[in-house]
Write a protein that holds these residues in place. Structure first.
Motif, PDB file in Angstrom:
ATOM      1  N   ASP A 236       1.317  -1.630  -0.425  1.00 55.93           N
ATOM      2  CA  ASP A 236       0.433   0.561  -0.197  1.00 55.93           C
ATOM      3  C   ASP A 236       0.267   1.339   0.564  1.00 55.93           C
ATOM      4  O   ASP A 236       0.529   2.360  -0.198  1.00 55.93           O
ATOM      5  CB  ASP A 236      -1.279   0.074   0.954  1.00 55.93           C
ATOM      6  CG  ASP A 236      -1.970  -1.044   1.613  1.00 55.93           C
ATOM      7  OD1 ASP A 236      -2.309  -1.627   0.128  1.00 55.93           O
ATOM      8  OD2 ASP A 236      -2.966  -0.846   1.795  1.00 55.93           O
TER       9      ASP A 236
ATOM     10  N   ARG B 174       2.170   1.889  -3.255  1.00 57.43           N
ATOM     11  CA  ARG B 174       1.579   2.277  -4.654  1.00 57.43           C
ATOM     12  C   ARG B 174       1.049   3.779  -4.361  1.00 57.43           C
ATOM     13  O   ARG B 174       1.070   4.149  -5.352  1.00 57.43           O
ATOM     14  CB  ARG B 174       0.342   1.851  -4.511  1.00 57.43           C
ATOM     15  CG  ARG B 174       0.880   0.047  -5.118  1.00 57.43           C
ATOM     16  CD  ARG B 174      -0.794  -0.364  -5.063  1.00 57.43           C
ATOM     17  NE  ARG B 174      -0.520  -2.352  -4.893  1.00 57.43           N
ATOM     18  CZ  ARG B 174      -0.746  -3.268  -4.477  1.00 57.43           C
ATOM     19  NH1 ARG B 174      -1.462  -3.047  -2.854  1.00 57.43           N
ATOM     20  NH2 ARG B 174      -0.422  -4.277  -4.045  1.00 57.43           N
ATOM     21  N   ASP B 175       1.027   3.982  -3.384  1.00 62.85           N
ATOM     22  CA  ASP B 175       1.039   5.238  -2.570  1.00 62.85           C
ATOM     23  C   ASP B 175       2.602   5.953  -3.020  1.00 62.85           C
ATOM     24  O   ASP B 175       2.439   7.588  -3.667  1.00 62.85           O
ATOM     25  CB  ASP B 175       0.391   5.527  -0.971  1.00 62.85           C
ATOM     26  CG  ASP B 175       0.063   7.431  -1.089  1.00 62.85           C
ATOM     27  OD1 ASP B 175      -0.473   7.600  -1.498  1.00 62.85           O
ATOM     28  OD2 ASP B 175       0.694   7.441  -0.394  1.00 62.85           O
TER      29      ASP B 175
ATOM     30  N   ASP C 268       3.117   2.541 -11.861  1.00 59.08           N
ATOM     31  CA  ASP C 268       3.290   0.499 -12.129  1.00 59.08           C
ATOM     32  C   ASP C 268       4.396  -0.044 -12.711  1.00 59.08           C
ATOM     33  O   ASP C 268       4.754  -0.382 -13.602  1.00 59.08           O
ATOM     34  CB  ASP C 268       1.942  -0.226 -13.310  1.00 59.08           C
ATOM     35  CG  ASP C 268       1.606  -0.842 -12.436  1.00 59.08           C
ATOM     36  OD1 ASP C 268       1.651  -1.337 -12.236  1.00 59.08           O
ATOM     37  OD2 ASP C 268       0.920  -1.035 -13.493  1.00 59.08           O
TER      38      ASP C 268
ATOM     39  N   CYS D 108       5.203   6.116  -5.098  1.00 60.17           N
ATOM     40  CA  CYS D 108       5.605   5.537  -6.113  1.00 60.17           C
ATOM     41  C   CYS D 108       5.158   6.206  -7.343  1.00 60.17           C
ATOM     42  O   CYS D 108       5.680   7.058  -8.361  1.00 60.17           O
ATOM     43  CB  CYS D 108       5.659   3.888  -6.974  1.00 60.17           C
ATOM     44  SG  CYS D 108       7.123   3.470  -5.561  1.00 60.17           S
TER      45      CYS D 108
ATOM     46  N   LEU E  35       3.434  -3.593  -9.863  1.00 62.34           N
ATOM     47  CA  LEU E  35       3.005  -3.373  -8.305  1.00 62.34           C
ATOM     48  C   LEU E  35       1.073  -3.085  -8.093  1.00 62.34           C
ATOM     49  O   LEU E  35       0.734  -3.894  -7.612  1.00 62.34           O
ATOM     50  CB  LEU E  35       3.787  -1.875  -8.572  1.00 62.34           C
ATOM     51  CG  LEU E  35       3.788  -1.536  -7.166  1.00 62.34           C
ATOM     52  CD1 LEU E  35       3.894  -2.158  -6.416  1.00 62.34           C
ATOM     53  CD2 LEU E  35       4.095  -0.003  -6.719  1.00 62.34           C
ATOM     54  N   THR E  36       0.666  -2.968  -9.111  1.00 62.23           N
ATOM     55  CA  THR E  36      -0.558  -2.707  -9.466  1.00 62.23           C
ATOM     56  C   THR E  36      -1.181  -4.178  -9.065  1.00 62.23           C
ATOM     57  O   THR E  36      -1.550  -4.505  -8.498  1.00 62.23           O
ATOM     58  CB  THR E  36      -1.424  -1.591 -10.170  1.00 62.23           C
ATOM     59  OG1 THR E  36      -1.476  -2.385 -11.622  1.00 62.23           O
ATOM     60  CG2 THR E  36      -1.339  -0.448 -10.142  1.00 62.23           C
TER      61      THR E  36
END
Length: 250
Positions: free
Chosen positions: A180, A183-184, A189, A186, A210-211
């Motif tokens: 989490d 993802r926030d 993807d 970086c 990553l997603t």
């Protein structure tokens, strides 16, 4: 007989990846000290005593090894991978610093090994081909807040990142939280490599964006490598090639 202490890395698993220097030290040793599965990788022989112990007793293990070396034993403390990367070398020197003064005069050597992130990177291609960092995701010896801070700073600096100890049965939620954060932080993807048990018969390698990365893709035998924003994926039949170019734009 003069005692000595060698802190040795057994590599990621395959016997071919154990260095000749480590093999020579094991052949000369009177005592092998380490975590149970690592000691099990050393063949028993006459004149060799194996001292296997459970996890989370690193300082006790280090003190025991130092005591034997001080008593003129030839001791090898074994770790997987490289002993200086999230392994026993630091624990031994912590014990030396806090222990009797004569321990500082012992013959102590650190024998490097091939650490898991390098074996994993080699299998995938060259994802660590430019600047990178390594982070231990276990919160046994440091708070989660520090782990999250380092994740965010590494993402902001656009490092490729290699993660050790991503997900254990005792703390399965930690890696979910780490994903989490990534993802926030970086904002793109980038590719994620899940390399499990590299160089052993149980080896698996998986590359996903990553997603699409999920916590269940990792366990304690997995090294996770997250590319930088520049990391490239070359599709081909079978596993893709993942690499990070040697240069970065100004």
């Amino acid at each position: 007989m003069t005692g000595w202490l060698a802190i040795a890395g057994l590599g990621p698993g395959a016997e071919a990846l154990v260095t000749p220097e480590v093999t020579a030290a094991l052949a000369e040793a009177t005592d092998i000290v380490g975590y149970i599965p690592y000691v099990a990788r050393v063949a028993a022989r006459e004149g060799l005593t194996l001292h296997a112990s459970d996890n989370r007793v690193e300082l006790d293990r280090a003190r025991h090894a130092l005591e034997m070396a001080a008593n003129r034993r030839r001791v090898v403390v074994v770790s997987s991978g490289d002993p200086g990367v999230f392994a026993m070398a630091a624990a031994v020197f912590e014990a030396v610093e806090a222990g009797p003064a004569d321990w500082r005069d012992l013959d102590i050597r650190v024998l490097p090994g091939i650490t898991a992130m390098l074996a994993a990177a080699a299998r995938a291609g060259a994802p660590l081909g430019h600047d990178f960092c390594a982070i231990n995701l276990s919160d046994n010896l440091k708070p989660w807040e520090l782990i999250e801070k380092r994740l965010r700073l590494a993402a902001a600096a656009d490092f490729a990142m290699a993660f050790y100890n991503p997900r254990s049965k005792a703390r399965p939620e930690g890696f979910d939280r780490a994903l989490d954060v990534l993802r926030d932080a970086c904002g793109d993807d980038r590719p994620v490599i899940f390399a499990r048990a590299v160089s052993t018969p149980e080896e698996t390698l998986r590359v996903v964006p990553l997603t699409e990365a999920t916590p269940e893709m990792a366990d304690m035998r997995t090294v996770v490598i997250v590319g930088s924003s520049l990391t490239r994926v070359i599709p081909r039949d079978g596993a893709p090639i993942v690499y990070t170019p040697r240069s970065a734009p100004e």
